[in-house]
Design a protein around this motif. Sequence first.
Motif, PDB file in Angstrom:
ATOM      1  N   SER A 144       0.828  -1.209   0.000  1.00 35.01           N
ATOM      2  CA  SER A 144       0.000   0.000   0.000  1.00 35.01           C
ATOM      3  C   SER A 144       0.862   1.257   0.000  1.00 35.01           C
ATOM      4  N   PHE A 145       2.029   1.205   0.650  1.00 33.07           N
ATOM      5  CA  PHE A 145       2.940   2.355   0.646  1.00 33.07           C
ATOM      6  C   PHE A 145       3.319   2.722  -0.789  1.00 33.07           C
ATOM      7  N   ILE A 146       3.724   1.711  -1.566  1.00 28.73           N
ATOM      8  CA  ILE A 146       4.153   1.960  -2.941  1.00 28.73           C
ATOM      9  C   ILE A 146       2.969   2.338  -3.824  1.00 28.73           C
ATOM     10  N   LEU A 147       1.854   1.629  -3.684  1.00 33.12           N
ATOM     11  CA  LEU A 147       0.699   1.897  -4.550  1.00 33.12           C
ATOM     12  C   LEU A 147       0.052   3.253  -4.285  1.00 33.12           C
ATOM     13  N   VAL A 148       0.177   3.772  -3.102  1.00 33.81           N
ATOM     14  CA  VAL A 148      -0.373   5.104  -2.810  1.00 33.81           C
ATOM     15  C   VAL A 148       0.651   6.187  -3.145  1.00 33.81           C
ATOM     16  N   LEU A 149       1.934   5.899  -2.923  1.00 31.01           N
ATOM     17  CA  LEU A 149       2.974   6.896  -3.203  1.00 31.01           C
ATOM     18  C   LEU A 149       3.003   7.289  -4.675  1.00 31.01           C
ATOM     19  N   LEU A 150       2.835   6.337  -5.573  1.00 28.76           N
ATOM     20  CA  LEU A 150       2.910   6.639  -7.001  1.00 28.76           C
ATOM     21  C   LEU A 150       1.851   7.640  -7.461  1.00 28.76           C
ATOM     22  N   PRO A 151       0.556   7.387  -7.254  1.00 29.03           N
ATOM     23  CA  PRO A 151      -0.423   8.388  -7.725  1.00 29.03           C
ATOM     24  C   PRO A 151      -0.356   9.697  -6.955  1.00 29.03           C
ATOM     25  N   VAL A 152      -0.054   9.633  -5.666  1.00 25.84           N
ATOM     26  CA  VAL A 152       0.057  10.872  -4.889  1.00 25.84           C
ATOM     27  C   VAL A 152       1.181  11.740  -5.447  1.00 25.84           C
ATOM     28  N   SER A 153       2.323  11.136  -5.695  1.00 24.74           N
ATOM     29  CA  SER A 153       3.449  11.925  -6.207  1.00 24.74           C
ATOM     30  C   SER A 153       3.170  12.452  -7.614  1.00 24.74           C
ATOM     31  N   ILE A 154       2.499  11.687  -8.450  1.00 35.04           N
ATOM     32  CA  ILE A 154       2.176  12.154  -9.802  1.00 35.04           C
ATOM     33  C   ILE A 154       1.248  13.360  -9.745  1.00 35.04           C
ATOM     34  N   VAL A 155       0.190  13.263  -8.954  1.00 32.65           N
ATOM     35  CA  VAL A 155      -0.768  14.370  -8.859  1.00 32.65           C
ATOM     36  C   VAL A 155      -0.117  15.619  -8.270  1.00 32.65           C
ATOM     37  N   VAL A 156       0.656  15.449  -7.210  1.00 35.52           N
ATOM     38  CA  VAL A 156       1.301  16.609  -6.578  1.00 35.52           C
ATOM     39  C   VAL A 156       2.330  17.228  -7.518  1.00 35.52           C
ATOM     40  N   LYS A 157       3.080  16.414  -8.267  1.00 43.40           N
ATOM     41  CA  LYS A 157       4.057  16.952  -9.215  1.00 43.40           C
ATOM     42  C   LYS A 157       3.370  17.738 -10.336  1.00 43.40           C
ATOM     43  N   ILE A 158       2.234  17.271 -10.797  1.00 40.16           N
ATOM     44  CA  ILE A 158       1.483  18.005 -11.826  1.00 40.16           C
ATOM     45  C   ILE A 158       1.037  19.355 -11.282  1.00 40.16           C
ATOM     46  N   ILE A 159       0.512  19.354 -10.071  1.00 41.04           N
ATOM     47  CA  ILE A 159       0.060  20.609  -9.455  1.00 41.04           C
ATOM     48  C   ILE A 159       1.241  21.560  -9.258  1.00 41.04           C
ATOM     49  N   ILE A 160       2.356  21.043  -8.772  1.00 39.20           N
ATOM     50  CA  ILE A 160       3.535  21.883  -8.555  1.00 39.20           C
ATOM     51  C   ILE A 160       4.051  22.443  -9.879  1.00 39.20           C
ATOM     52  N   HIS A 161       4.028  21.636 -10.935  1.00 39.73           N
ATOM     53  CA  HIS A 161       4.479  22.123 -12.242  1.00 39.73           C
ATOM     54  C   HIS A 161       3.576  23.245 -12.759  1.00 39.73           C
ATOM     55  N   ILE A 162       2.275  23.098 -12.590  1.00 42.36           N
ATOM     56  CA  ILE A 162       1.344  24.143 -13.021  1.00 42.36           C
ATOM     57  C   ILE A 162       1.584  25.429 -12.237  1.00 42.36           C
ATOM     58  N   VAL A 163       1.759  25.295 -10.928  1.00 42.89           N
ATOM     59  CA  VAL A 163       2.028  26.476 -10.095  1.00 42.89           C
ATOM     60  C   VAL A 163       3.359  27.111 -10.494  1.00 42.89           C
ATOM     61  N   PHE A 164       4.369  26.293 -10.786  1.00 48.31           N
ATOM     62  CA  PHE A 164       5.667  26.825 -11.210  1.00 48.31           C
ATOM     63  C   PHE A 164       5.542  27.628 -12.501  1.00 48.31           C
ATOM     64  N   VAL A 165       4.819  27.102 -13.474  1.00 44.73           N
ATOM     65  CA  VAL A 165       4.656  27.812 -14.748  1.00 44.73           C
ATOM     66  C   VAL A 165       3.955  29.152 -14.527  1.00 44.73           C
ATOM     67  N   ILE A 166       2.921  29.147 -13.692  1.00 42.73           N
ATOM     68  CA  ILE A 166       2.180  30.385 -13.425  1.00 42.73           C
ATOM     69  C   ILE A 166       3.074  31.393 -12.691  1.00 42.73           C
ATOM     70  N   LEU A 167       3.753  30.955 -11.635  1.00 41.93           N
ATOM     71  CA  LEU A 167       4.607  31.869 -10.875  1.00 41.93           C
ATOM     72  C   LEU A 167       5.791  32.367 -11.700  1.00 41.93           C
ATOM     73  N   ASN A 168       6.354  31.498 -12.528  1.00 43.05           N
ATOM     74  CA  ASN A 168       7.456  31.917 -13.392  1.00 43.05           C
ATOM     75  C   ASN A 168       6.989  32.957 -14.403  1.00 43.05           C
ATOM     76  N   LYS A 169       5.803  32.790 -14.929  1.00 37.77           N
ATOM     77  CA  LYS A 169       5.246  33.763 -15.883  1.00 37.77           C
ATOM     78  C   LYS A 169       5.020  35.107 -15.201  1.00 37.77           C
ATOM     79  N   ILE A 170       4.516  35.074 -13.977  1.00 39.39           N
ATOM     80  CA  ILE A 170       4.277  36.320 -13.238  1.00 39.39           C
ATOM     81  C   ILE A 170       5.593  37.001 -12.893  1.00 39.39           C
ATOM     82  N   ALA A 171       6.584  36.227 -12.431  1.00 41.09           N
ATOM     83  CA  ALA A 171       7.841  36.810 -11.963  1.00 41.09           C
ATOM     84  C   ALA A 171       8.738  37.292 -13.095  1.00 41.09           C
ATOM     85  N   THR A 172       8.836  36.523 -14.174  1.00 39.16           N
ATOM     86  CA  THR A 172       9.796  36.857 -15.225  1.00 39.16           C
ATOM     87  C   THR A 172       9.149  37.313 -16.526  1.00 39.16           C
ATOM     88  N   ASN A 173       7.853  37.130 -16.641  1.00 40.22           N
ATOM     89  CA  ASN A 173       7.109  37.460 -17.859  1.00 40.22           C
ATOM     90  C   ASN A 173       7.657  36.704 -19.077  1.00 40.22           C
TER      91      ASN A 173
END
Length: 148
Positions: free
Chosen positions: A46-75
């Motif tokens: 269960s540790f491995i089976l839950v870690l995989l989707p959790v990390s994928i979803v969180v990485k997608i969210i972090i990437h979206i936030v990074f793109v938005i913040l980078n666009k705001i900060a550096t244009n």
Amino acid sequence: MSYQEKKIFVSIISNILIFTLYTLYALKNAEEGSITSASDFSFWGSFILVLLPVSIVVKIIIHIVFVILNKIATNEDAPAFEDEFDKLIELKADRVSLYVFFLGFILSMVPLVTDLPTYLTFLLLILFGFLSDLMGRFAQLFFYRKGV
């Protein structure tokens, strides 16, 4: 610092945070003795089976936030394409990552053929899975800075 290097830094930090926070959460909520039990593999499965989707979803969210913040900060927009240099760096970094994971896989088989506890196999697989991703990102950063 280039966009790719910023993206790699964010990825390294997010990988470390996700793995650390999820590991602490899983260990805190584990039943007494389920981590070191030789016959209870449900915790590790269960540790491995839950870690995989959790990390994928969180990485997608972090990437979206990074793109938005980078666009705001550096244009500056995210690059719309990858050139051959980016693809070559990614391939070389993937090779480093696969070597690390393969080494970890081989080492994780040692507890199965010796008298070591079986849960060490799962610990090594999880640890080297994390390290292989981390080493792949560090290799990408190294190749972007040094060149190929």
